[in-house]
Design a protein around this motif. Structure first.
Motif, short mmCIF file in Angstrom:
data_model
loop_
_atom_site.label_atom_id
_atom_site.label_comp_id
_atom_site.label_asym_id
_atom_site.label_seq_id
_atom_site.Cartn_x
_atom_site.Cartn_y
_atom_site.Cartn_z
N ALA A 215 53.73 20.80 -0.72
CA ALA A 215 54.90 19.99 -1.09
C ALA A 215 55.47 19.28 0.13
CB ALA A 215 55.96 20.88 -1.75
N LEU A 216 55.51 19.99 1.26
CA LEU A 216 55.99 19.37 2.49
C LEU A 216 55.09 18.21 2.91
CD1 LEU A 216 57.82 19.23 4.95
CD2 LEU A 216 56.53 21.14 5.96
N LEU A 217 53.79 18.40 2.78
CA LEU A 217 52.85 17.31 3.09
C LEU A 217 53.09 16.11 2.17
CD1 LEU A 217 49.25 18.72 3.72
CD2 LEU A 217 50.61 17.28 5.26
N ALA A 218 53.31 16.37 0.89
CA ALA A 218 53.54 15.28 -0.05
C ALA A 218 54.77 14.47 0.36
CB ALA A 218 53.72 15.83 -1.47
N LYS A 219 55.82 15.15 0.77
CA LYS A 219 57.04 14.46 1.20
C LYS A 219 56.81 13.70 2.52
CE LYS A 219 60.44 15.39 -1.70
NZ LYS A 219 61.33 14.35 -2.27
N LEU A 220 56.06 14.31 3.41
CA LEU A 220 55.76 13.66 4.69
C LEU A 220 55.00 12.36 4.45
CD1 LEU A 220 55.84 14.06 7.86
CD2 LEU A 220 53.54 15.01 7.60
N TYR A 221 53.98 12.42 3.60
CA TYR A 221 53.17 11.24 3.33
C TYR A 221 53.93 10.20 2.51
CZ TYR A 221 49.10 13.91 5.01
OH TYR A 221 48.21 14.62 5.77
N LEU A 222 54.79 10.64 1.63
CA LEU A 222 55.57 9.70 0.83
C LEU A 222 56.43 8.81 1.72
CD1 LEU A 222 56.31 8.92 -2.16
CD2 LEU A 222 58.28 10.45 -1.90
N ASN A 223 56.90 9.37 2.84
CA ASN A 223 57.78 8.63 3.75
C ASN A 223 57.05 8.12 4.99
OD1 ASN A 223 60.70 9.03 2.63
ND2 ASN A 223 59.71 11.02 2.42
N SER A 224 55.72 8.18 4.98
CA SER A 224 54.95 7.82 6.16
C SER A 224 55.21 6.38 6.61
CB SER A 224 53.46 8.01 5.88
OG SER A 224 52.68 7.57 6.96
N GLU A 225 55.35 5.47 5.65
CA GLU A 225 55.56 4.08 6.03
C GLU A 225 56.89 3.91 6.77
OE1 GLU A 225 54.75 -0.30 4.14
OE2 GLU A 225 55.52 1.25 2.80
N VAL A 226 57.90 4.66 6.38
CA VAL A 226 59.18 4.62 7.09
C VAL A 226 59.04 5.22 8.47
CG1 VAL A 226 61.55 5.51 7.10
CG2 VAL A 226 60.55 4.69 4.97
N TYR A 227 58.35 6.35 8.56
CA TYR A 227 58.27 7.08 9.83
C TYR A 227 57.33 6.44 10.83
CZ TYR A 227 60.38 10.87 7.04
OH TYR A 227 61.18 11.64 6.23
N TRP A 233 49.97 6.56 0.62
CA TRP A 233 50.25 6.86 -0.79
C TRP A 233 49.22 7.79 -1.40
CZ3 TRP A 233 54.82 5.57 -0.24
CH2 TRP A 233 55.24 4.33 0.25
N GLN A 234 47.95 7.56 -1.14
CA GLN A 234 46.92 8.43 -1.73
C GLN A 234 47.04 9.84 -1.19
OE1 GLN A 234 44.61 7.56 -4.29
NE2 GLN A 234 44.63 9.81 -4.30
N ASP A 235 47.36 9.97 0.08
CA ASP A 235 47.55 11.30 0.65
C ASP A 235 48.73 12.01 -0.01
OD1 ASP A 235 45.40 11.12 2.39
OD2 ASP A 235 46.60 10.21 3.98
N ALA A 236 49.78 11.26 -0.31
CA ALA A 236 50.93 11.85 -1.00
C ALA A 236 50.53 12.33 -2.39
CB ALA A 236 52.07 10.84 -1.09
N ILE A 237 49.72 11.54 -3.08
CA ILE A 237 49.24 11.92 -4.42
C ILE A 237 48.40 13.19 -4.33
CG2 ILE A 237 47.76 11.23 -6.34
CD1 ILE A 237 48.59 8.29 -5.63
N ASP A 238 47.49 13.22 -3.37
CA ASP A 238 46.59 14.37 -3.23
C ASP A 238 47.37 15.65 -2.93
OD1 ASP A 238 44.51 12.62 -3.68
OD2 ASP A 238 43.93 12.47 -1.56
N ALA A 239 48.36 15.55 -2.05
CA ALA A 239 49.15 16.73 -1.71
C ALA A 239 49.98 17.19 -2.90
CB ALA A 239 50.05 16.43 -0.51
N ALA A 240 50.56 16.23 -3.64
CA ALA A 240 51.31 16.58 -4.84
C ALA A 240 50.41 17.25 -5.86
CB ALA A 240 51.96 15.34 -5.43
N ASP A 241 49.18 16.76 -5.98
CA ASP A 241 48.25 17.34 -6.95
C ASP A 241 47.87 18.77 -6.58
OD1 ASP A 241 48.03 15.39 -8.89
OD2 ASP A 241 46.36 14.36 -7.91
N GLU A 242 47.87 19.10 -5.29
CA GLU A 242 47.61 20.48 -4.90
C GLU A 242 48.61 21.42 -5.58
OE1 GLU A 242 45.50 22.29 -2.59
OE2 GLU A 242 44.23 20.56 -3.02
N VAL A 243 49.86 21.00 -5.63
CA VAL A 243 50.90 21.82 -6.27
C VAL A 243 50.77 21.76 -7.78
CG1 VAL A 243 53.39 22.13 -6.55
CG2 VAL A 243 52.46 21.44 -4.32
#
Length: 516
Positions: A215-227, A233-243
Motif C-alpha cells: 500500500a505504501l508503494l502504491a501511494k509512493l508511485y501514485l505521487n511519483s510525478e509530483v515528487y 501509473w502502472q507501478d501504482a496499479i501493480d502495487a495496489a493489485d498486490e493488496v
C-alpha cells in the motif's frame, strides 16, 4: 439529517455495554505494538524475534498521527475540507491556523516543527532498533523496521521534500534532494518486502507487513510525478493489485464500521494506528472538534475545545442520502444522553443569536461558518464526526485510525488507471469508484459523468480526514485553487512546506526550501 444524528447518539447509548466488551481485544492487540513482548512472525513472513521489543518507533505514531498541532493538522487545516476558525478569544493561537488555511504559512509555524520532530523521532527509534543484535539476526523484524522507517521518510518526502536521510543513530548526513529521498524509500521497500510477514491477523494488526508495504508503494508511485517529475501509473496499479488480489481484505458492508469506536480488525484495514483510551492514547478528535457543552452529549471526561470543523462547501459536496455525509459530520441541535437540551450557558443573548432557553441557547451545529476570523460563531461549522465518539470517552478515543485501508487503495488504482489511459471514464475506474458509492447509498456514476475534478471531489468524500487531502489537491493541480477564506495563488513553491525555522537554527547545514 438532524434526526439521524440524534438517533446515532441514542444508538451509542444502548450500545455502550457491547462497546466496553471490545476493550480487552483492543488492548491485547495494542500490546503487540507498544509493548511487543513477543514479536511473532505472523503468517509465513518468517519467525518471530523471541521477545524483541520493537514498540518504540510505533509509539511515535500515537503522538504524531491524529492529534492537534502536528502532522494531522498541517495535512488537513491547509485544505478545503478542514478549518479552525477564530472564535473570539479562542483559537487565535498567534494566527498560525489562519495562515495555514490561507497558505500564508511561514517557517515559524509550530505545527511544521512538531510534525518534523515527531517524524524524525520515528526515524531515530527505527535506527536505534536496527543496531540491536537480536533485530539484526531476524530478517523479518529487520525488514519491518526498515519499511516502517521508509514510511516516516514518506511523510518527510511529502511535506518537506529535501531532507537528510539518516540511517545510523548519531550520524549526520548531507541534505538530500526530493528525488534521492524518493529513491531511498522505494529501495527500502523493494529490498525488504519479501522478508515481511504475509499474515493478516492479530499478530500483525497495527504493524508493517507485506500488505502495508505494498500500500505504501502504491501511494509512493501514485505521487511519483509530483515528487520526481516522472509518472509511475502502472507501478501504482501493480502495487495496489498486490493488496487487492491478496484476498485478505474486503470492503466493510457499512462505511461507519470502518471508523467506529469498536473498529478493531475491521476487514478493510490494511495498516492502522490502534489507539486505545488507556494504553495507546493520542487520538483526541472529540476534544479538537466539539463545542464545550457537547461534553454532556457523550459524557466525556473533559470539556472539548471547540476548534475544528469542515467548510460549508465541502459539506455540501455530498449529495443528500450519501451515508458518508451522515457519518462524517455532526450537525443540528444537540442534546445530552438523556435527550435534554445542551445549551451554551452564558451566551443566551450572545454571538449565536436566536431565542434563549432556561439553560442557555441550545447548541445547533450549522454547516455555515460566518467568518474565519475574528468572531466565528461558537456553534458554527459541521463537526468532524467520522470517527464516532464513544460514550464516556476520555480525551482520547478508542477508534483505530487507518493509515491504509482497502477503500483508499481501490481509489488509488482507479485514479492510476484513468491517468495511464487518459480517460477518467475508463470502465474499470468507474467500476471501482462505484463500489464505494454503492456502499454509501450514493448515486452511481455512469459513463461520461466522471472527470478529473469530480474524481478529486469523490476522493475527498471517501477519505475525509484520513490525512490525504493536501497530497490529493497537489497531485490534481488544485493546491492553488480558491476556496472559502483562501484566495487563489499560483505559487508552486507552497506545495512543499518550509523547513521549520527551529531546525534551521540548530542545523546550519540545512537549506530552506525555495520561496521561503
Amino acid at each position: 439529517m438532524k434526526n439521524k444524528n440524534i438517533i446515532k447518539i441514542l444508538i451509542m447509548i444502548f450500545a455502550m455495554l457491547s462497546w466496553q466488551s471490545c476493550t480487552d481485544l483492543e488492548e491485547e492487540i495494542l500490546d503487540n505494538v507498544t509493548s511487543v513482548p513477543e514479536t511473532g512472525g505472523g503468517g509465513g513472513g518468517g519467525g518471530g524475534g523471541g521477545g524483541i521489543n520493537i514498540g518504540a518507533p510505533y509509539s511515535v505514531l500515537f503522538s504524531g498521527t491524529a492529534n492537534h498541532n502536528s502532522y494531522f493538522s498541517i495535512q488537513e487545516v491547509s485544505t478545503d475540507e478542514v478549518v479552525i476558525p477564530q472564535r473570539g478569544a479562542d483559537w487565535y493561537d498567534g494566527g498560525t491556523w489562519l495562515r495555514v488555511h490561507r497558505h500564508e504559512y511561514t517557517p515559524q509555524e509550530d505545527g511544521f516543527n512538531n510534525a518534523w520532530n515527531d517524524t524524525y523521532r520515528g526515524v531515530f527509534e527505527c535506527n536505534t532498533l536496527l543496531q540491536d543484535a537480536d533485530v539484526q539476526a531476524d530478517a523479518t523484524i529487520t525488514a519491518e523496521v526498515k519499511v516502517l522507517r521508509a514510511y516516516f521518510y514518506f511523510r518527510l518526502l511529502d511535506t518537506f521534500g529535501n531532507v537528510k536521510i539518516v540511517t545510523t543513530p548519531g550520524e549526520d548526513a548531507a541534505q538530500s534532494s526530493r528525488d534521492d529521498v524518493f529513491d531511498f524509500i522505494e529501495s527500502e521497500i523493494l529490498d525488504n518486502i519479501d522478508d515481511l510477514s504475509i499474515g493478516n491477523d492479530a499478530s500483525t494488526y497495527g504493524r508493517i507487513n507485506r500488505w502495508a508495504a505494498s500500500a505504501l508503494l502504491a501511494k509512493l508511485y501514485l505521487n511519483s510525478e509530483v515528487y520526481t517529475g516522472t509518472p509511475r501509473w502502472q507501478d501504482a496499479i501493480d502495487a495496489a493489485d498486490e493488496v487487492i488480489n491478496s484476498g485478505l481484505f474486503g470492503l466493510s458492508p457499512n462505511y461507519e464500521d470502518v471508523f467506529s469506536a469498536n473498529n478493531t480488525q475491521n476487514g478493510e484495514h490494511i495498516w492502522v494506528v490502534p489507539f486505545d483510551q488507556a494504553t495507546g492514547t493520542g487520538f483526541n478528535l472529540a476534544m479538537m472538534t466539539l463545542h464545550y457543552p457537547s461534553q454532556l452529549t457523550f459524557r466525556l471526561s473533559q470539556q472539548p475545545w471547540n476548534g475544528y470543523c469542515t467548510l460549508e462547501e465541502f459539506y455540501n459536496s455530498y449529495e443528500d442520502g450519501d451515508e458518508r455525509k451522515e457519518n462524517n459530520f455532526l450537525t443540528g441541535p444537540q442534546v445530552d444522553v438523556n435527550g435534554n437540551i445542551v445549551g451554551d450557558v452564558g451566551f443566551e443573548n450572545g454571538n449565536n443569536g436566536g431565542p434563549a432557553d432556561p439553560d442557555g441557547l441550545q447548541i445547533n451545529y450549522t454547516p455555515e461558518v460566518n467568518m474565519l476570523e475574528p468572531n466565528a460563531l461558537r456553534q458554527a461549522g459541521a463537526r468532524l464526526f467520522k470517527f464516532t465518539f464513544a460514550l464516556e470517552a476520555t480525551d482520547n478515543l478508542d477508534n483505530d485510525y487507518p493509515i491504509f485501508r482497502l477503500g483508499d487503495i481501490l481509489l488509488t488504482k482507479a485514479e492510476a488507471i484513468a491517468r495511464l489511459n487518459g480517460d477518467w471514464n475508463d470502465t474499470e475506474t468507474i467500476m471501482l469508484v462505484n463500489m464505494l458509492r454503492e456502499r454509501a447509498d450514493a448515486t452511481l456514476y455512469t459513463a461520461g459523468e466522471m472527470d478529473e475534478n469530480e474524481f478529486l471531489a469523490e476522493r475527498g468524500r471517501e477519505v475525509f480526514i484520513e490525512g490525504w487531502r493536501r497530497q490529493d489537491l497537489i497531485r490534481f493541480g488544485a493546491w492553488g485553487n480558491e476556496w472559502w477564506e483562501k484566495p487563489a495563488h499560483s505559487n508552486a513553491n507552497l506545495e512543499l512546506y518550509p523547513i521549520p525555522q527551529a531546525q534551521l537554527n540548530v542545523d546550519p547545514a540545512l537549506s530552506q526550501n525555495p520561496g521561503y
